[in-house]
Scaffold this active site. Structure first.
Site, PDB file in Angstrom:
ATOM      1  N   LYS A  51     -38.130  -4.625 -45.894  1.00 41.25           N
ATOM      2  CA  LYS A  51     -37.626  -4.783 -47.501  1.00 41.25           C
ATOM      3  C   LYS A  51     -38.791  -4.902 -48.200  1.00 41.25           C
ATOM      4  CE  LYS A  51     -32.874  -5.116 -47.617  1.00 41.25           C
ATOM      5  NZ  LYS A  51     -32.420  -5.146 -46.155  1.00 41.25           N
ATOM      6  N   GLU A  72     -29.773  -7.765 -57.604  1.00 45.19           N
ATOM      7  CA  GLU A  72     -28.551  -8.114 -57.001  1.00 45.19           C
ATOM      8  C   GLU A  72     -28.991  -8.363 -55.450  1.00 45.19           C
ATOM      9  OE1 GLU A  72     -28.686  -5.035 -58.066  1.00 45.19           O
ATOM     10  OE2 GLU A  72     -28.589  -4.274 -55.648  1.00 45.19           O
ATOM     11  N   SER A 107     -36.147  -2.708 -37.783  1.00 44.76           N
ATOM     12  CA  SER A 107     -36.428  -2.824 -39.060  1.00 44.76           C
ATOM     13  C   SER A 107     -36.485  -4.429 -39.614  1.00 44.76           C
ATOM     14  CB  SER A 107     -35.331  -2.200 -40.085  1.00 44.76           C
ATOM     15  OG  SER A 107     -33.886  -2.910 -39.463  1.00 44.76           O
TER      16      SER A 107
HETATM   17  C1  PLP Z   1     -31.506  -4.532 -45.696  1.00 46.70           C
HETATM   18  C2  PLP Z   1     -31.742  -4.009 -44.250  1.00 46.70           C
HETATM   19  C3  PLP Z   1     -31.290  -2.737 -43.634  1.00 46.70           C
HETATM   20  C4  PLP Z   1     -30.758  -1.735 -44.263  1.00 46.70           C
HETATM   21  O1  PLP Z   1     -31.003  -1.283 -45.483  1.00 46.70           O
HETATM   22  P1  PLP Z   1     -31.947   0.284 -45.321  1.00 46.70           P
HETATM   23  O2  PLP Z   1     -32.415   0.363 -46.866  1.00 46.70           O
HETATM   24  O3  PLP Z   1     -30.973   1.127 -44.984  1.00 46.70           O
HETATM   25  O4  PLP Z   1     -33.155   0.174 -44.603  1.00 46.70           O
HETATM   26  C5  PLP Z   1     -31.851  -2.687 -42.122  1.00 46.70           C
HETATM   27  N1  PLP Z   1     -32.530  -3.577 -41.538  1.00 46.70           N
HETATM   28  C6  PLP Z   1     -32.828  -4.823 -42.007  1.00 46.70           C
HETATM   29  C7  PLP Z   1     -33.442  -5.879 -41.208  1.00 46.70           C
HETATM   30  C8  PLP Z   1     -32.429  -5.160 -43.354  1.00 46.70           C
HETATM   31  O5  PLP Z   1     -32.847  -6.397 -44.101  1.00 46.70           O
END
Ligand code: PLP
Length: 409
Positions: free
Chosen positions: A104, A126, A391
């Site tokens: 993010k 938010e 992610s």
């Molecule tokens: C917020 C988040 C997601 C999901 O958000 P996307 O916009 O679909 O990427 C996925 N993995 C993690 C670790 C997150 O914090």
């Protein structure tokens, strides 16, 4: 189209072709907002186009990524899992090692830099589980901007460590106490605050959703993940992966990694949360079970109740708990460029423990969805290579997991 037009279209890289100047990916996307918001969005679009061409801005963002975020994040060959599953080679793009522990920050730093360029004083957003709030508070501290995060009271109680992190980072956390006191109300509250002062504030959206230009802008900021991954993967293996897998909430980490491979003969798989089952309310698998509609300022595929309002959704991963999906995912799915898969809560938890035990990496429950699907298909794909977008890291999830599942034995 004339033949020459078609040929030209074919030659243009996908990322230059989509979205069009009004923010459309085929019939999805656009900007469905009141007139005063439309003006503010137009200002952001104009400023973004200016800086995206500006070499000082690009150099500044490069410097930030390298020296503040710690990019490039590595690609890791999961040798123990590969051996155990006996099929495809399994590789992880380590966004869990990005500063703050998830992808993010990639778009939050871009949005912060844009806000600074536009002379804004404050970032507003938010947050549901608090991940976007923490990343944005980090960006605000870096750029010397004020930061105001709206969060439902229910979520504040549930996600207290992230509330503490935001406050330590200097952000103001605004509790939202109406309605169900969760993400949907927090969106309304943050938007209202933004509308009171669009001149000095910037609304920083947390995924590839919302009105134009956010789906494009957030994708472009996240594309660094895919560009790095392509170069690294070729360096490590001498070729491209056969399959790239990512989890999809709004879709930003998936669009980030897909961007690097979108013009190549690489299979792209978006994994949605099946939650507890396939009935409306039990899951948040928008592309798998949703229908076309408009919400939160854009046209996409979404989960709606009888009145066309955003439906109640569920996923064990708060970051995937969203009733729609970025318009670009709706488009890519409609032209069959991406494949959609689903993973249930329990399967994600198994993958969470599997990666922790076998490779010494505790993944976010969101990322565990992508991992779980990859592990499902790996045994059948002997001689192939799968790249998973990891992610985020799972430190935020450990208390929840242990309270509900023990140590997974
Ligand atoms: C917020 C988040 C997601 C999901 O958000 P996307 O916009 O679909 O990427 C996925 N993995 C993690 C670790 C997150 O914090």
């Amino acid at each position: 189209m004339k033949t020459t037009d078609i040929e030209n279209t074919r030659k243009l890289p996908y990322l230059k072709q989509f979205p069009d100047e009004n923010g459309y990916f085929g019939k999805f996307g656009g900007s469905f907002v009141p007139e005063n918001v439309a003006e503010a969005m137009q200002d952001i679009t104009t400023a973004y186009h200016l800086i995206a061409q500006n070499s000082d801005f690009i150099a500044e963002l490069r410097k930030i990524r390298k020296h503040f975020q710690g990019r490039p994040t590595p690609i890791y060959f999961a040798h123990n899992l590969t051996k155990k599953y006996g099929g495809a080679g399994i590789y992880l793009k380590r966004e869990d090692l990005n500063h703050t522990g998830a992808h993010k920050l990639n778009h939050c730093m871009g949005e912060g830099l844009l806000a600074k360029f536009m002379g804004k004083k404050k970032l507003i957003a938010e947050t549901g589980a608090g991940q976007h709030g923490v990343a944005l508070a980090t960006a605000a501290a870096y750029f010397g901007l004020e930061c105001e995060i709206h969060m439902g009271e229910v979520d504040i109680a549930k996600e207290y460590p992230n509330v503490t992190r935001m406050k330590i980072l200097g952000a103001k956390v605004i509790p939202v106490s109406f309605g169900a006191k969760t993400l949907k109300e927090a969106v309304d509250s943050a938007f209202e605050a933004y509308l009171k002062d669009t001149k000095n504030t910037m609304y920083a959206i947390g995924s590839v959703v919302g009105p134009h230009p956010f789906p494009k802008m957030v994708r472009d900021f996240q594309a660094v993940v895919g560009f790095e991954a392509k170069e690294q993967f070729i360096e490590i293996t001498g070729e491209l992966p056969d399959t790239v897998v990512a989890s999809v909430g709004g879709g930003s980490n998936a669009m980030g990694i897909f961007s690097g491979f979108i013009d190549d003969a690489v299979e792209l798989i978006a994994v949605e949360p099946l939650g507890k089952g396939s009935k409306l309310g039990e899951h948040a698998a928008s592309l798998s079970y949703g229908s076309e509609g408009v919400m939160h300022g854009f046209r996409s595929i979404m989960l709606q109740d009888e009145k066309g309002e955003p439906a109640a959704v569920h996923s064990i991963a708060s970051g995937l708990d969203y009733p729609s999906v970025g318009p670009e995912h709706a488009y890519l799915h409609s032209i069959k460029r991406t494949k959609i898969a689903t993973i249930a809560d329990e399967e994600a938890i198994s993958a969470f423990f599997e990666l922790s035990r076998k490779e010494g990496i505790i993944p976010a429950i969101e990322s565990s969805h992508a991992l779980a699907y990859a592990l499902k298909i790996a045994p059948e794909l002997k001689g192939k290579k799968i790249l998973i977008n990891l992610s985020g890291r799972g430190d935020k999830d450990i208390d929840f997991v242990v309270q509900n599942y023990g140590y997974g034995d």
